[in-house]
Motif scaffolding. Sequence first.
Motif, PDB file in Angstrom:
ATOM      1  N   HIS A   1       0.846  -1.200   0.000  1.00 16.61           N
ATOM      2  CA  HIS A   1       0.000   0.000   0.000  1.00 16.61           C
ATOM      3  C   HIS A   1       0.874   1.240   0.000  1.00 16.61           C
ATOM      4  O   HIS A   1       1.853   1.322   0.728  1.00 16.61           O
TER       5      HIS A   1
ATOM      6  N   ARG B   1       0.642   4.684   1.282  1.00 21.12           N
ATOM      7  CA  ARG B   1      -0.183   5.466   2.202  1.00 21.12           C
ATOM      8  C   ARG B   1      -0.348   6.887   1.682  1.00 21.12           C
ATOM      9  O   ARG B   1       0.578   7.457   1.107  1.00 21.12           O
TER      10      ARG B   1
ATOM     11  N   GLU C   1      -8.548   4.523   3.282  1.00 20.58           N
ATOM     12  CA  GLU C   1      -7.725   3.421   2.771  1.00 20.58           C
ATOM     13  C   GLU C   1      -6.619   3.075   3.760  1.00 20.58           C
ATOM     14  O   GLU C   1      -6.348   1.891   4.009  1.00 20.58           O
ATOM     15  N   ASN C   2      -5.970   4.090   4.326  1.00 24.76           N
ATOM     16  CA  ASN C   2      -4.919   3.827   5.312  1.00 24.76           C
ATOM     17  C   ASN C   2      -5.479   3.079   6.515  1.00 24.76           C
ATOM     18  O   ASN C   2      -4.856   2.151   7.029  1.00 24.76           O
TER      19      ASN C   2
ATOM     20  N   VAL D   1      -6.123  -0.614   5.592  1.00 27.92           N
ATOM     21  CA  VAL D   1      -4.871  -1.374   5.523  1.00 27.92           C
ATOM     22  C   VAL D   1      -4.345  -1.665   6.924  1.00 27.92           C
ATOM     23  O   VAL D   1      -3.946  -2.798   7.223  1.00 27.92           O
TER      24      VAL D   1
ATOM     25  N   HIS E   1      -3.194  -2.771  -2.334  1.00 27.63           N
ATOM     26  CA  HIS E   1      -4.222  -1.748  -2.137  1.00 27.63           C
ATOM     27  C   HIS E   1      -3.895  -0.606  -3.098  1.00 27.63           C
ATOM     28  O   HIS E   1      -4.014  -0.768  -4.298  1.00 27.63           O
ATOM     29  N   ASN E   2      -3.436   0.529  -2.613  1.00 28.05           N
ATOM     30  CA  ASN E   2      -3.142   1.687  -3.462  1.00 28.05           C
ATOM     31  C   ASN E   2      -1.686   1.653  -3.934  1.00 28.05           C
ATOM     32  O   ASN E   2      -0.783   1.726  -3.115  1.00 28.05           O
TER      33      ASN E   2
END
Length: 161
Positions: free
Chosen positions: A7, A9, A18-19, A22, A86-87
Amino acid sequence: MKVVIAHNRYSSAQPSGENVIVDEEISQLSAAGITVLPFLRSSDEIEHMSPAGRALLPLSPIWAPGTQRELREMLAAERPDIFHLHNPYPLLSPWVVRTAHDAGVPVVQTIHNYRHVCIAATFLRDGKICRDCVGKRVPTPASAMPAIADRGRRARSWQPP
């Protein structure tokens, strides 16, 4: 079981769901006895980059060689069972998927927003739904219009139809 959680952040100055997700995933998997291998970057790192590093930043969403090297080393040393992305933007890059595949590690990805298909990640421009870039290899409408600058305020005020 070993799971890589990858990810990028968001900035610590900008709260991010999102953070939080995760962090919760890492905590819950660890509590369940799963070995979690965090592969995390933070957009906060950008302000500390050298001028040369910042100059190369526009390429990192496509290819981030240092990140790929670090990931290859981690995958070879740890031999994880799965890679959960994730991102990837901007410091990891979607290329991490190929790096994991090359190492024989299956990949799953949680997509939290529209960043893969909308440069503003919201499908909004001027407070209205915008799909001008959908299906285009190069999002030329976004590069000609203020989609990114408009995204923050509009994204929070928009309500689904």
